[in-house]
Every structure is written in structure tokens, then in C-alpha cells.
Design a protein around this motif. Structure first.
Motif, PDB file in Angstrom:
ATOM      1  N   ASP A 136      29.108  16.180 -22.621  1.00  0.00           N
ATOM      2  CA  ASP A 136      30.248  17.099 -22.527  1.00  0.00           C
ATOM      3  C   ASP A 136      30.255  18.098 -23.683  1.00  0.00           C
ATOM      4  OD1 ASP A 136      31.196  15.921 -20.182  1.00  0.00           O
ATOM      5  OD2 ASP A 136      32.386  14.449 -21.298  1.00  0.00           O
ATOM      6  N   TYR A 137      29.889  17.628 -24.873  1.00  0.00           N
ATOM      7  CA  TYR A 137      29.824  18.503 -26.040  1.00  0.00           C
ATOM      8  C   TYR A 137      28.794  19.619 -25.818  1.00  0.00           C
ATOM      9  CZ  TYR A 137      28.655  20.067 -30.752  1.00  0.00           C
ATOM     10  OH  TYR A 137      28.396  20.843 -31.856  1.00  0.00           O
ATOM     11  N   TYR A 138      27.584  19.254 -25.383  1.00  0.00           N
ATOM     12  CA  TYR A 138      26.547  20.255 -25.164  1.00  0.00           C
ATOM     13  C   TYR A 138      26.867  21.148 -23.964  1.00  0.00           C
ATOM     14  CZ  TYR A 138      23.578  18.248 -28.737  1.00  0.00           C
ATOM     15  OH  TYR A 138      23.079  17.823 -29.930  1.00  0.00           O
ATOM     16  N   TYR A 139      27.521  20.606 -22.947  1.00  0.00           N
ATOM     17  CA  TYR A 139      27.926  21.416 -21.795  1.00  0.00           C
ATOM     18  C   TYR A 139      28.876  22.526 -22.241  1.00  0.00           C
ATOM     19  CZ  TYR A 139      30.080  22.826 -17.422  1.00  0.00           C
ATOM     20  OH  TYR A 139      30.555  23.564 -16.372  1.00  0.00           O
ATOM     21  N   LYS A 140      29.904  22.168 -23.015  1.00  0.00           N
ATOM     22  CA  LYS A 140      30.867  23.152 -23.501  1.00  0.00           C
ATOM     23  C   LYS A 140      30.195  24.171 -24.422  1.00  0.00           C
ATOM     24  CE  LYS A 140      35.369  23.692 -25.751  1.00  0.00           C
ATOM     25  NZ  LYS A 140      35.103  25.081 -25.873  1.00  0.00           N
ATOM     26  N   MET A 141      29.327  23.688 -25.295  1.00  0.00           N
ATOM     27  CA  MET A 141      28.647  24.590 -26.215  1.00  0.00           C
ATOM     28  C   MET A 141      27.768  25.584 -25.452  1.00  0.00           C
ATOM     29  SD  MET A 141      26.144  23.785 -29.433  1.00  0.00           S
ATOM     30  CE  MET A 141      27.427  22.942 -30.318  1.00  0.00           C
ATOM     31  N   CYS A 142      27.056  25.112 -24.452  1.00  0.00           N
ATOM     32  CA  CYS A 142      26.202  25.993 -23.655  1.00  0.00           C
ATOM     33  C   CYS A 142      27.037  26.992 -22.862  1.00  0.00           C
ATOM     34  CB  CYS A 142      25.311  25.177 -22.725  1.00  0.00           C
ATOM     35  SG  CYS A 142      24.041  24.238 -23.602  1.00  0.00           S
ATOM     36  N   CYS A 143      28.166  26.541 -22.318  1.00  0.00           N
ATOM     37  CA  CYS A 143      29.055  27.457 -21.590  1.00  0.00           C
ATOM     38  C   CYS A 143      29.609  28.536 -22.520  1.00  0.00           C
ATOM     39  CB  CYS A 143      30.204  26.689 -20.949  1.00  0.00           C
ATOM     40  SG  CYS A 143      29.716  25.718 -19.517  1.00  0.00           S
ATOM     41  N   ASP A 144      29.959  28.153 -23.744  1.00  0.00           N
ATOM     42  CA  ASP A 144      30.489  29.107 -24.720  1.00  0.00           C
ATOM     43  C   ASP A 144      29.453  30.141 -25.144  1.00  0.00           C
ATOM     44  OD1 ASP A 144      32.905  27.794 -24.634  1.00  0.00           O
ATOM     45  OD2 ASP A 144      32.589  26.692 -26.518  1.00  0.00           O
ATOM     46  N   HIS A 145      28.178  29.797 -25.054  1.00  0.00           N
ATOM     47  CA  HIS A 145      27.106  30.694 -25.490  1.00  0.00           C
ATOM     48  C   HIS A 145      26.331  31.304 -24.315  1.00  0.00           C
ATOM     49  CE1 HIS A 145      27.924  28.445 -29.184  1.00  0.00           C
ATOM     50  NE2 HIS A 145      27.522  29.544 -29.790  1.00  0.00           N
ATOM     51  N   MET A 146      26.925  31.298 -23.131  1.00  0.00           N
ATOM     52  CA  MET A 146      26.289  31.872 -21.950  1.00  0.00           C
ATOM     53  C   MET A 146      25.957  33.345 -22.198  1.00  0.00           C
ATOM     54  SD  MET A 146      25.909  30.885 -18.535  1.00  0.00           S
ATOM     55  CE  MET A 146      27.320  29.907 -18.165  1.00  0.00           C
ATOM     56  N   GLY A 147      24.719  33.724 -21.864  1.00  0.00           N
ATOM     57  CA  GLY A 147      24.274  35.102 -22.037  1.00  0.00           C
ATOM     58  C   GLY A 147      23.805  35.444 -23.439  1.00  0.00           C
ATOM     59  N   SER A 204      26.500  20.878 -14.397  1.00  0.00           N
ATOM     60  CA  SER A 204      26.873  19.588 -14.970  1.00  0.00           C
ATOM     61  C   SER A 204      25.688  18.769 -15.470  1.00  0.00           C
ATOM     62  CB  SER A 204      27.662  18.767 -13.951  1.00  0.00           C
ATOM     63  OG  SER A 204      26.856  18.526 -12.813  1.00  0.00           O
ATOM     64  N   GLU A 205      24.455  19.153 -15.078  1.00  0.00           N
ATOM     65  CA  GLU A 205      23.284  18.380 -15.487  1.00  0.00           C
ATOM     66  C   GLU A 205      22.260  19.159 -16.297  1.00  0.00           C
ATOM     67  OE1 GLU A 205      21.564  16.533 -12.093  1.00  0.00           O
ATOM     68  OE2 GLU A 205      23.428  15.551 -11.505  1.00  0.00           O
ATOM     69  N   ASN A 206      22.191  20.477 -16.121  1.00  0.00           N
ATOM     70  CA  ASN A 206      21.138  21.277 -16.751  1.00  0.00           C
ATOM     71  C   ASN A 206      21.689  22.543 -17.384  1.00  0.00           C
ATOM     72  OD1 ASN A 206      18.761  19.738 -15.768  1.00  0.00           O
ATOM     73  ND2 ASN A 206      19.501  20.415 -13.775  1.00  0.00           N
ATOM     74  N   VAL A 207      20.926  23.035 -18.352  1.00  0.00           N
ATOM     75  CA  VAL A 207      21.145  24.379 -18.883  1.00  0.00           C
ATOM     76  C   VAL A 207      19.882  25.168 -18.538  1.00  0.00           C
ATOM     77  CG1 VAL A 207      20.347  23.705 -21.196  1.00  0.00           C
ATOM     78  CG2 VAL A 207      21.652  25.778 -20.913  1.00  0.00           C
ATOM     79  N   TYR A 208      20.068  26.365 -18.014  1.00  0.00           N
ATOM     80  CA  TYR A 208      18.949  27.190 -17.568  1.00  0.00           C
ATOM     81  C   TYR A 208      18.755  28.319 -18.560  1.00  0.00           C
ATOM     82  CZ  TYR A 208      19.662  24.609 -13.276  1.00  0.00           C
ATOM     83  OH  TYR A 208      19.793  23.598 -12.356  1.00  0.00           O
ATOM     84  N   ILE A 209      17.550  28.400 -19.112  1.00  0.00           N
ATOM     85  CA  ILE A 209      17.230  29.395 -20.143  1.00  0.00           C
ATOM     86  C   ILE A 209      16.127  30.313 -19.639  1.00  0.00           C
ATOM     87  CG2 ILE A 209      16.156  29.684 -22.397  1.00  0.00           C
ATOM     88  CD1 ILE A 209      17.587  27.398 -23.412  1.00  0.00           C
TER      89      ILE A 209
END
Length: 84
Positions: free
Chosen positions: A4-15, A37-42
Motif C-alpha cells: 500500500d505504501y509503494y502503491y500510494k507513492m507510485c500514484c503520487d509520482h505518476m508521470g 493494484s499489483e504493478n507499476v508500469y514504467i
């Protein structure tokens, strides 16, 4: 850290340009395109630096612009990249 921590952090840094290190030590550098909910796409901007002399510039274009999915559970480190 929790997923959840990394999900929120990744959402906050989108783009934004980020550097993510996974649990195996592989470093991904690029812009966050999407987070679920499972991956971050870079979208990778360039290949991570290597210590050995590899194939050189011949394979460099293959790594530029690749879209990579990193499991949120596999993130070991996260930091924002500075613009130069």
C-alpha cells in the motif's frame, strides 16, 4: 515497506521520472505511466549502466522506450530522479 505504501507513492509520482530498485537489485529508470493494484508500469528512458563492456550502442535503442511492469511487492527502493 508495505504494498500500500509503494502503491500510494507510485500514484503520487505518476508521470514523473523515477528510479526503482527491485528486490533482486535491478534498477529501472524511467517515467511512471500507470499503476494498478499489483504493478507499476514504467516507460524506460535508457538502459541502466553496466560495469562491463557490453554490446555497446547497437542494442541501446532496444532498451529506450520499453514499457516495463514491476510488481509492487518486488520494490525495494524508490526515488525521484532530478532533472538536469
Amino acid at each position: 515497506m508495505s504494498v500500500d505504501y509503494y502503491y500510494k507513492m507510485c500514484c503520487d509520482h505518476m508521470g514523473q521520472d523515477v528510479e526503482i530498485t527491485d528486490k533482486h537489485g535491478k534498477v529501472y529508470v524511467g517515467k511512471i505511466e500507470k499503476v494498478d493494484s499489483e504493478n507499476v508500469y514504467i516507460r524506460e528512458q535508457s538502459a541502466p549502466p553496466r560495469d562491463s563492456h557490453g554490446p555497446g550502442l547497437f542494442f541501446f535503442p532496444l532498451a529506450v522506450g520499453a514499457l516495463v511492469a514491476i510488481p509492487l511487492i518486488g520494490i525495494a527502493g524508490f526515488r525521484r530522479r532530478a532533472y538536469y
